[in-house]
Design an enzyme around this catalytic site. Structure first.
Site, PDB file in Angstrom:
ATOM      1  N   GLU A 148       0.852  -1.184   0.000  1.00 13.75           N
ATOM      2  CA  GLU A 148       0.000   0.000   0.000  1.00 13.75           C
ATOM      3  C   GLU A 148       0.889   1.237   0.000  1.00 13.75           C
ATOM      4  O   GLU A 148       1.764   1.381   0.854  1.00 13.75           O
ATOM      5  CB  GLU A 148      -0.901   0.021   1.233  1.00 13.75           C
ATOM      6  CG  GLU A 148      -1.816   1.231   1.286  1.00 13.75           C
ATOM      7  CD  GLU A 148      -2.638   1.273   2.560  1.00 13.75           C
ATOM      8  OE1 GLU A 148      -3.146   2.363   2.878  1.00 13.75           O
ATOM      9  OE2 GLU A 148      -2.749   0.243   3.229  1.00 13.75           O
ATOM     10  N   CYS A 208      -3.286   7.128   4.146  1.00 12.98           N
ATOM     11  CA  CYS A 208      -3.314   6.745   2.733  1.00 12.98           C
ATOM     12  C   CYS A 208      -4.748   6.674   2.215  1.00 12.98           C
ATOM     13  O   CYS A 208      -5.007   6.935   1.045  1.00 12.98           O
ATOM     14  CB  CYS A 208      -2.640   5.388   2.538  1.00 12.98           C
ATOM     15  SG  CYS A 208      -0.897   5.330   3.006  1.00 12.98           S
TER      16      CYS A 208
END
Length: 232
Positions: free
Chosen positions: A58, A92
């Site tokens: 990620e 994120c």
């Protein structure tokens, strides 16, 4: 640190790699694992190790929340505010683009203006300060470098768009604080709309249809999270 990390990724006893961080580091890990997996490696212990490494990586997002005309406005407002400004946007998965779907009618324009006004009131109500005090909703960024980066994006947003809302001024006495920013009239191809800021900056867009909203949401090189508010 980088060399040690590379050794860990390449080591035959490492069967999988989970990583959250920069796009550059993610690319290096992905390439390293791909090269490893192409090799025919003997199993050191077939009962304990796998010949191929697994990865879950990620490395950022430019996430959008789409709000349809039939959405529960109260719930949508709560979700957008929480996603965009919790942890000062240092997630994120944070929402950094709000896409309001409203037809070009009197009611559609009124609905858009009402949502933006309510979001403006929410942003201006945030208390900024130490997270040790439960009254504060907005704390500091992680360090001075992050603060400079976010401030630079904010200044760019102010220059190319329209400031719709700004939070209270940061407290005096030091700390890496910035005021949350809501900005409109931003080009979908601008840096503000396409680059990860990792700070409390939210861009709002108004489109007429769901198809246009989906096209706008996908107009970025990132692909991480997204949301849609609708009763349908």
């Amino acid at each position: 640190g980088e060399e040690i990390g590379d050794m860990m990724v390449k080591h035959p006893r490492v069967s999988g790699v989970l990583f959250t961080g920069s796009s550059a580091a993610r690319a290096l890990i992905q390439d390293s694992v791909a090269r490893f997996n192409k090799k025919e490696l003997p199993l050191l212990d077939p009962s304990a190790y796998y010949p191929k490494k697994g990865i879950a990586l990620e490395s950022g997002g430019k996430n959008a929340i789409i709000v349809m005309p039939d959405a529960n406005e109260d719930r949508a407002l709560e979700d957008v505010a929480d996603s965009a400004f919790a942890f000062q946007g240092q997630l994120c998965s944070a929402c950094s683009r709000l896409i309001l779907v409203n037809p070009d009618t009197v009611e559609g324009r009124r609905r858009y203006e009402r949502f933006v006004e309510r979001l403006k009131e929410r942003i201006e109500s945030f208390s900024i300060g130490s997270p040790e005090d439960p009254k504060n909703q907005i704390g500091p960024l992680i360090d001075e470098e992050a603060r400079r980066k976010v401030v630079a994006y904010m200044e760019l947003a102010e220059g190319i768009g329209t400031v719709l809302a700004r939070g209270e001024k940061p407290p005096h006495g030091g700390g890496y604080f910035v005021s949350p920013l809501l900005v409109g009239n931003i080009s979908p191809d601008s840096k503000i709309a396409r680059e990860e800021i990792f700070g409390p900056v939210l861009s709002v867009f108004r489109v007429k249809t769901l198809d246009k909203a989906l096209a706008l949401a996908n107009r970025t090189r990132f692909a991480l999270t997204g949301g849609i508010h609708t009763r349908n």
